[in-house]
Write a protein that holds these residues in place. Structure first.
Motif, PDB file in Angstrom:
ATOM      1  N   GLU A 492       0.936  -1.266  -0.364  1.00 33.84           N
ATOM      2  CA  GLU A 492      -0.161   0.111   0.224  1.00 33.84           C
ATOM      3  C   GLU A 492       0.585   0.869  -0.383  1.00 33.84           C
ATOM      4  O   GLU A 492       0.552   1.944  -0.707  1.00 33.84           O
ATOM      5  CB  GLU A 492      -1.145  -0.144   1.562  1.00 33.84           C
ATOM      6  N   MET A 493       1.896   1.143   0.279  1.00 32.50           N
ATOM      7  CA  MET A 493       2.790   2.276   0.685  1.00 32.50           C
ATOM      8  C   MET A 493       3.747   2.581  -0.872  1.00 32.50           C
ATOM      9  O   MET A 493       3.840   3.580  -1.214  1.00 32.50           O
ATOM     10  CB  MET A 493       4.324   2.704   1.343  1.00 32.50           C
ATOM     11  N   LEU A 494       3.564   1.048  -1.491  1.00 33.71           N
ATOM     12  CA  LEU A 494       4.326   1.332  -2.979  1.00 33.71           C
ATOM     13  C   LEU A 494       3.132   2.161  -3.421  1.00 33.71           C
ATOM     14  O   LEU A 494       3.431   2.914  -4.358  1.00 33.71           O
ATOM     15  CB  LEU A 494       4.358   0.195  -3.064  1.00 33.71           C
ATOM     16  N   ARG A 495       2.471   1.824  -3.515  1.00 27.83           N
ATOM     17  CA  ARG A 495       0.806   1.916  -4.448  1.00 27.83           C
ATOM     18  C   ARG A 495       1.074   3.830  -4.288  1.00 27.83           C
ATOM     19  O   ARG A 495       0.811   4.717  -4.781  1.00 27.83           O
ATOM     20  CB  ARG A 495      -0.575   2.124  -4.224  1.00 27.83           C
ATOM     21  N   TYR A 496       0.680   4.212  -2.945  1.00 28.71           N
ATOM     22  CA  TYR A 496       0.877   5.536  -2.356  1.00 28.71           C
ATOM     23  C   TYR A 496       2.274   6.164  -3.419  1.00 28.71           C
ATOM     24  O   TYR A 496       1.642   7.810  -3.373  1.00 28.71           O
ATOM     25  CB  TYR A 496       0.817   6.170  -0.682  1.00 28.71           C
ATOM     26  N   TYR A 497       3.384   5.958  -3.052  1.00 26.34           N
ATOM     27  CA  TYR A 497       4.561   6.580  -3.969  1.00 26.34           C
ATOM     28  C   TYR A 497       3.909   6.946  -5.399  1.00 26.34           C
ATOM     29  O   TYR A 497       5.043   8.104  -5.900  1.00 26.34           O
ATOM     30  CB  TYR A 497       5.691   6.115  -3.652  1.00 26.34           C
ATOM     31  N   GLN A 498       4.111   5.960  -5.691  1.00 27.59           N
ATOM     32  CA  GLN A 498       3.318   6.221  -7.107  1.00 27.59           C
ATOM     33  C   GLN A 498       2.326   6.981  -6.830  1.00 27.59           C
ATOM     34  O   GLN A 498       2.585   7.948  -8.341  1.00 27.59           O
ATOM     35  CB  GLN A 498       2.328   4.925  -7.462  1.00 27.59           C
TER      36      GLN A 498
END
Length: 618
Positions: A492-498
């Motif tokens: 989910e953090m990966l999704r946010y950074y993207q």
């Protein structure tokens, strides 16, 4: 086709019919060749669809099935890809037999798992030219293939050509729902919601039984702030309650009936933070979970219901809860209204529509008409009405008012039970989110530490994401990861950074003429920081997947491919080498540290070089 392997020793293959019975008859060479081709192509499709696991709750899946990138197989890679592409062309007409995703009720020649897998393969390997050649040949017999051609052109970043293809396709057949949907999504991505509206309406008319056409129309109405029509359209969505997302299941049950299979954790690739995670830590957190956060029902939604809930939260994110309830009352018949209408109809039919009327004239010549049904029940909306014209027949005015209210009532729709239920789930999510935010502010005011376990932070983050509060959600996920590693929180953090990087790049394209040096420097610095965080998340998830013998995630490879296209392969290699070279974090007492990560990444670099992925040569 069933292959049984005896270890050590031989292997044997047999053919099973649709009833699971062995076929003893001799199969001709041609039939056998076609069966093996089907076996090969479907195994690749299964691999592509099952491995793209956005669902991090699916811990490990079937650990006895080691998942490898089928297109990263040394010298035979290109040959295997070519064989798959030709197999797709040969089996294209049988595609609907494979089934389809949850958004459409029945597979079609254009919408099915074979096509889904083909598009994922093309995106992964960037094998655009061969794909377009194949699709052009298929288009001669099936014009609907134009949608797939446009999709591949968009993946190839050839937008102008894709728009031309979509336009020509719609002119040829303006009832092609798949093409209309693709065109509508393109307009939404370009923020031309006005153009997307008519296209979406046409898609619904063309394919009224598909959830995805209605969902697109809901999305467009929401973007246009037409919340009444968004709710009415959402209420009309055809739901597929019986369909679930495909995932690989165990064919032969384990002896003893136990579904859990434990294999030793691989030791060739390790990262302390990820590899040393103990299941008893998670077990403790689960046993001591805050009761307010246990089993929030929205978290368990599946199929089209999960997608419909996502559309509803898009609406509430723009309106707020109170305004949403007002829109809801305006377009849907509330239970109270429904009861009153039924009672009123029953009374009218039994009492011959007799009414008591009393007129009290005031000094200004105006009159107030008080009316009620003959049994003395008040009709809430018309119990007290001010009439400006006393000279008119009072009975006529009352009947006009009744007719007006009845027409208003007729305009309203009955809210589908499933949508009514989603409103209840939304209320539960909002309540949990509001309570968390209020508690957090209170603790800050008291200068006290606000403590939660990783699992609790993760659930709060998921609630925030469901409600589209991504900033608050990212804070929760960051807090979760400060306690221990979690695949879900990392994803989910990966999704946010993207999302953040996408916002910044979009904003920068609007400021393309800005020659301010400090702006350019800050922009580059922020984008580089986000790229490094995206890379870090990808590596942790790759190590976690490796722990479960799953070395193939198309979504992670595509994200890394995107980084390579932006920064070049050499820069990515250098970053990984600097941070993750063997034993860089090892201490005197513990020499585990990082191990095998650079080798694991080398496989992915080779894949990029093999397929000449954009940016792999610099």
């Amino acid at each position: 086709m069933r292959v049984t392997v005896h270890i050590p020793g031989k292997f044997e293959s047999s053919i099973i019919n649709s009833d699971g019975k062995l076929i003893h008859d001799k199969v001709s060479d041609n039939e056998s060749e076609k069966l093996w081709l089907e076996t090969f192509v479907t195994s690749i499709i299964r691999c592509l669809i099952d491995s793209d696991d956005d669902d991090a709750n699916k811990v490990g899946g079937l650990v006895e099935v080691r998942k490898l990138n089928p297109f990263n197989n040394g010298k035979t890679s290109k040959e295997l890809l070519d064989y798959f592409m030709k197999g797709f062309e040969t089996l294209f007409w049988d595609g609907p037999k494979l089934g389809c995703g949850i958004e459409i009720p029945q597979p079609t020649i254009i919408s099915n798992y074979l096509v889904d897998g083909f598009i994922k393969c093309v995106e992964l390997t960037q094998n655009y030219e061969e794909a377009l050649e194949i699709l052009e040949r298929l288009k001669e017999k099936e014009p609907g293939v134009v949608t797939l051609i446009a999709q591949v052109l968009l993946l190839k970043d050839e937008e102008i050509k894709a728009v031309q293809v979509m336009n020509d396709g719609v002119i040829s057949n303006n009832r092609d729902a798949d093409l209309l949907l693709l065109q509508a999504q393109f307009c939404v991505d370009k923020k031309r919601y006005d153009l997307a509206l008519n296209i979406s309406k046409q898609a619904v008319k063309s394919s009224p039984s598909d959830f995805k056409t209605w969902a697109m129309l809901v999305k467009v109405y929401t973007k246009l702030n037409d919340f009444e029509n968004a709710l009415l359209t959402l209420n009309s969505c055809p739901m597929n309650s019986h369909k679930e997302k495909y995932y690989l299941k165990r064919i032969v049950p384990l002896k003893g009936g136990n579904e859990d299979l434990h294999l030793p954790s691989p030791v060739d690739v390790t990262l302390d933070e990820v590899s040393n995670l103990q299941s008893n830590e998670i077990g403790y957190e689960q046993r001591n979970l805050d009761p307010q956060l246990i089993n929030l029902p929205a978290a368990n939604l599946k199929s089209t219901f999960a997608k419909a809930y996502d559309l509803l939260t898009e609406i509430v994110n723009k309106t707020g809860w109170e305004a949403l309830l007002k829109y809801r009352a305006k377009v849907f018949v509330m239970e109270e209204e429904y009861r009153k209408d039924r009672n009123s109809n029953a009374n009218n039919s039994s009492n011959g529509h007799t009414r008591k009327n009393s007129t009290n004239s005031d000094l200004n010549g105006e009159s107030t008409v008080e009316n009620g049904t003959s049994n003395g029940m008040e009709n809430d909306a018309s119990s007290t009405l001010a009439m400006k014209s006393p000279k008119k027949d009072d009975q006529t005015n009352i009947e006009d008012m009744d007719e007006s209210l009845e027409n208003e009532f007729k305009k309203k729709r009955l809210c589908e039970r499933w949508l009514d239920n989603l409103f209840m789930l939304l209320y539960e999510d909002l309540r949990a989110y509001t309570m968390w935010q209020a508690e957090y502010v209170h603790f800050q005011a008291q200068q006290m530490e606000y403590k939660k376990t990783t699992l609790e932070w993760e659930i709060l983050g998921l609630i925030a994401y469901r409600l589209k509060h991504f900033k608050e959600g990212s804070v929760a996920f960051a807090n979760a990861l400060s306690g221990r590693f979690s695949a879900k929180s990392t994803r989910e953090m990966l999704r946010y950074y993207q999302m953040e990087r996408s916002k910044i790049l979009s904003k920068n394209s609007g400021n393309a003429n800005n020659s301010n040096n400090s702006y350019t420097h800050n922009f580059t610095k922020v984008v580089n920081q986000l790229n490094e965080k995206i890379l870090e998340c990808c590596i942790k998830l790759l190590v976690w997947n490796h722990r479960w013998y799953c070395d193939f995630s198309p979504s992670l490879i595509n994200i890394l491919s995107d980084l390579v296209s932006k920064d070049g392969l050499i820069k990515i290699q250098s970053l990984v080498q600097a941070v993750y070279s063997n034993n860089i974090n090892a201490t005197a007492s513990n020499d585990n540290g990082n191990h095998g990560i650079t080798d694991m990444m080398e496989d992915i670099y080779n894949f990029f070089k093999e397929y000449e992925i954009n940016g792999a040569d610099n």
